[in-house]
Design a protein around this motif. Structure first.
Motif, PDB file in Angstrom:
ATOM      1  N   LEU A 187      -1.480  -0.769   2.468  1.00 33.29           N
ATOM      2  CA  LEU A 187      -2.471  -0.370   1.473  1.00 33.29           C
ATOM      3  C   LEU A 187      -3.735   0.132   2.147  1.00 33.29           C
ATOM      4  N   GLN A 188      -4.642   0.668   1.361  1.00 35.38           N
ATOM      5  CA  GLN A 188      -5.926   1.153   1.831  1.00 35.38           C
ATOM      6  C   GLN A 188      -7.041   0.287   1.227  1.00 35.38           C
TER       7      GLN A 188
ATOM      8  N   PRO B 135     -10.193  -0.791  -0.959  1.00 33.37           N
ATOM      9  CA  PRO B 135     -10.436  -0.345  -2.339  1.00 33.37           C
ATOM     10  C   PRO B 135     -11.512   0.725  -2.427  1.00 33.37           C
ATOM     11  N   LYS B 136     -11.344   1.594  -3.404  1.00 27.32           N
ATOM     12  CA  LYS B 136     -12.359   2.599  -3.725  1.00 27.32           C
ATOM     13  C   LYS B 136     -12.984   2.343  -5.088  1.00 27.32           C
ATOM     14  N   THR B 137     -12.307   1.538  -5.905  1.00 29.71           N
ATOM     15  CA  THR B 137     -12.820   1.223  -7.241  1.00 29.71           C
ATOM     16  C   THR B 137     -12.597  -0.254  -7.538  1.00 29.71           C
TER      17      THR B 137
ATOM     18  N   ASP C 152     -10.943  -1.290 -10.050  1.00 31.04           N
ATOM     19  CA  ASP C 152      -9.524  -1.410 -10.406  1.00 31.04           C
ATOM     20  C   ASP C 152      -8.669  -1.627  -9.162  1.00 31.04           C
ATOM     21  N   ASP C 153      -9.055  -1.000  -8.050  1.00 33.33           N
ATOM     22  CA  ASP C 153      -8.320  -1.204  -6.790  1.00 33.33           C
ATOM     23  C   ASP C 153      -8.410  -2.657  -6.328  1.00 33.33           C
TER      24      ASP C 153
ATOM     25  N   SER D  38      -5.824  -4.477  -8.376  1.00 32.15           N
ATOM     26  CA  SER D  38      -4.422  -4.164  -8.048  1.00 32.15           C
ATOM     27  C   SER D  38      -4.054  -4.650  -6.649  1.00 32.15           C
ATOM     28  N   ILE D  39      -4.927  -4.468  -5.672  1.00 29.87           N
ATOM     29  CA  ILE D  39      -4.654  -4.948  -4.317  1.00 29.87           C
ATOM     30  C   ILE D  39      -4.529  -6.470  -4.318  1.00 29.87           C
TER      31      ILE D  39
ATOM     32  N   THR E 191      -1.160  -7.482  -5.764  1.00 31.70           N
ATOM     33  CA  THR E 191      -0.072  -7.185  -4.833  1.00 31.70           C
ATOM     34  C   THR E 191       0.016  -8.242  -3.732  1.00 31.70           C
TER      35      THR E 191
ATOM     36  N   PRO F 226     -13.719   3.036 -11.965  1.00 30.86           N
ATOM     37  CA  PRO F 226     -13.150   4.385 -11.915  1.00 30.86           C
ATOM     38  C   PRO F 226     -14.009   5.379 -12.690  1.00 30.86           C
TER      39      PRO F 226
END
Length: 442
Positions: A177-178, A180-182, A184-185, A188-189, A192, A313
């Motif tokens: 994964l990368q 987070p940028k938001t 929401d990330d 979700s991260i 996961t 976002p």
């Protein structure tokens, strides 16, 4: 009157009858005349003492600044008075001393949110015309702005602070994964990695009903494009959709198991300990935690990255709440010129560099974040500059403490399901508007 006449007669008689009396009298007059000349000179050569009350843990590194100042200004001393460890208690001590009308303090060490209260009460000297644009040019704009009230400057920054998003770069990379940028990330991260049993919790933040809850919330609020109070217009944004969504986001982190159920009771150290134990993916905290999570006995040493708080976002940037400390001058000081000299020296380039190297605090001067000597000792400072550049200020209003208390109460009610977020934010906005309206009348 008779006593005076008798003394005069006695003195005249003795003066004419005794040569020894005449010589002795001349000697006494000579000595008295000399003392009248010497005493004022001696007193004028005594060093001026400027008193400064500080939190006890902050005194040792501050002595670096004081020692350097006194070496260059032998006629001025700075006396550091040791206060309690609590910032709130120190604020109360300053407040009490001013209210009593004979404050012993010349220099005032202030948290960013004290400035409007102290300035509105008339306890601080206005530094606007004493500090040039050149004097202010080296500081981050947000740090300077935090020292203003109603457009006037009352405080110069000594050190900064800003909210930081810590993340487990090893867990994120291992999962392909990368970062987070938001917001929401983050959700979700977290899900996961929790599903993979890589971490028990996703996101840790400060949820107890105290000032830390406010500093955390203004970052999320900024990320949703909202605002709390506009200090210029005194508009209140807590009942706008952006603020409701920010409160709902935090509530959902608990509801979905991303954040622990007990997060609404956590302060900074509670969250730092859980993160440092390796039990979470993300942590919102302050820069002080960097050194601790990278100690030799830390389970996550070398496995942590830092970044500014990310936005929702569709929003351009998130916010990192600005903290930090600065120095102003008490209006009651008997030594305003000496105090001004001290303020300018304590916040100048070379002393600041020595202070940061000694303390590890976040600089307020921008070029120190990338100074080679500082970076050699604190390698994460260039990343901290990016975070400070996204700093969001808490509103500079005289009633800040009351406004903060309102937000804490209603936000806590929303996060603990005592009220729906929309109703809690509506009630918070209404009470805040009444507070500000009462302040206008006064």
């Amino acid at each position: 009157m008779n006593v005076t006449r008798s003394l005069r007669q006695f003195f005249t008689q003795r003066w004419h009858q005794s040569r020894r009396f005449r010589v002795g009298s001349w000697l006494v007059l000579t000595v008295l005349s000399a003392l009248l000349v010497v005493i004022p000179v001696v007193l004028s050569q005594q060093p001026v003492t400027l008193r400064l009350l500080m939190l006890a843990p902050d005194i040792p590194p501050y002595k670096v600044l004081v020692k350097a100042f006194e070496a260059q200004n032998p006629g001025i001393r700075i006396q550091l008075d040791e206060g309690p460890n609590s910032a709130n208690t120190n604020e109360d001590l300053y407040t009490t001393s001013f209210l009593l009308g004979n404050s012993p303090y010349d220099l005032i060490n202030m948290d960013v949110v004290w400035t409007p209260k102290f300035a509105a009460a008339g306890w601080l000297l206005d530094l606007t015309d004493q500090v040039s644009a050149q004097d202010l040019a080296g500081f981050s704009p947000q740090a300077v702005e935090s020292g203003r009230y109603e457009g006037r400057l009352y405080r110069m920054p000594v050190r900064s602070d800003a909210g930081v998003l810590y993340y487990r770069k090893d867990l994120i990379a291992n999962a392909g994964l990368q970062p987070p940028k938001t917001l929401d990330d983050i959700m979700s991260i977290s899900k996961t990695l929790q599903d993979k049993k890589a971490a028990r919790w996703g996101y840790l933040w400060q949820g107890r009903q105290y000032e830390g809850l406010v500093t955390m919330f203004v970052e999320v609020l900024k990320g949703f494009g909202g605002f709390w109070i506009d200090p210029q217009s005194l508009d209140v944004g807590l009942d706008r959709p952006e603020a409701v969504r920010a409160a709902e986001f935090l509530r959902q982190t608990i509801a979905q198991g991303i954040s622990p159920p007990g997060v609404t009771t956590y302060v900074e150290e509670d969250t730092r300990r859980i993160f440092q134990a390796g039990d979470a993916v993300f942590l919102r905290n302050w820069p002080y935690a960097w050194e601790l999570v990278n100690k030799d006995d830390s389970r996550i040493k070398g496995k942590v990255g830092i970044m500014p708080m990310v936005p929702a976002p569709g929003q351009p940037v998130g916010g990192s709440c600005l903290g930090g400390w600065g120095v102003g001058i008490a209006k009651t000081t008997r030594h305003p010129q000496e105090a001004l000299k001290a303020v300018k020296f304590l916040t100048s380039q070379a002393p600041q560099k020595a202070y940061i190297l000694e303390s590890g605090y976040v600089p307020s001067r921008r070029n120190l974040f990338n100074d080679p000597e500082i970076v050699a000792k604190y390698s994460h400072y260039p990343q901290l500059l990016k975070i400070v550049d996204q700093a969001v200020l808490r509103p500079s209003i005289a009633q800040y403490a009351q406004a903060s208390d309102i937000l804490q109460r209603y936000l806590s009610a929303a996060l603990t399901n005592q009220q729906a977020p929309e109703q809690a934010m509506k009630d918070a906005a209404g009470e805040t508007r009444r507070l500000l309206a009462a302040g206008r009348k006064r």
